[in-house]
Scaffold this active site. Structure first.
Site, PDB file in Angstrom:
ATOM      1  N   GLY A  44       0.809  -1.213   0.000  1.00 54.57           N
ATOM      2  CA  GLY A  44       0.000   0.000   0.000  1.00 54.57           C
ATOM      3  C   GLY A  44       0.842   1.262   0.000  1.00 54.57           C
ATOM      4  CB  CYS A  45       3.761   2.257   2.024  1.00 56.17           C
ATOM      5  SG  CYS A  45       2.884   2.137   3.609  1.00 56.17           S
ATOM      6  CB  THR A  46       5.160   0.311  -2.848  1.00 51.50           C
ATOM      7  OG1 THR A  46       6.107  -0.108  -1.856  1.00 51.50           O
ATOM      8  CG2 THR A  46       5.844   0.404  -4.203  1.00 51.50           C
ATOM      9  CB  ALA A  49       5.628   6.116  -2.523  1.00 50.47           C
TER      10      ALA A  49
END
Length: 149
Positions: A44-46, A49
């Site tokens: 999710g963070c990738t 970003a």
């Protein structure tokens, strides 16, 4: 205390992935996107970003400076930034002072397990240093459109 739109964004001093120290107040006169995310290199963070990376020109044209922030250390941020070719800086909040000031370090519950962690939240800060928007229901794959709507 929960932050609200229209309030002054809490100022802070913290290190980015290069080890350089930045202060939020140094960015007065510019619009700032400060997005809190749980962990470098997770799906999710990738996605979040990379969505901001892929739309970075549009964010810059709209006058935004972008900072990602998590509790990961500078070394982890540097690896994540290099691997994903991120054009913006990542703030290492290893002592959680910024998370606590913004209310993003909270109790979470996953599969019945309770723990403390980052609640994914984005603060859009205006040129005067006031919070103009708080995005709590972040769509990681379409986050830029939530900011630029």
């Amino acid at each position: 205390m929960k932050l609200e739109e229209g309030q002054m964004a809490p100022d802070f001093e913290a290190k980015i992935e290069t080890g350089e120290t930045i202060k939020l107040s140094d960015y007065r006169g510019k619009k700032v996107v400060l997005y809190f995310y749980p962990k470098d290199a997770t799906p999710g963070c990738t996605a979040q970003a990379c969505n901001l990376r892929d739309n970075y020109d549009a964010l810059q044209k709209a006058g935004y400076v972008v900072f990602g922030i998590s509790s990961d250390a500078e070394k982890s941020h540097m690896k994540f930034k290099e691997k994903q070719s991120l054009p913006f800086s990542l703030i290492a909040d290893t002592d959680l002072k910024v998370h606590e000031a913004y209310g993003t370090w909270q109790e979470k519950n996953t599969f019945g397990k309770t723990y403390m962690g980052t609640v994914r939240t984005t603060f859009v800060i205006d040129e005067e240093g006031k919070i103009s928007e708080i995005i709590e229901k972040v769509n990681t794959k379409e986050h830029t459109s939530q900011i630029l709507k």
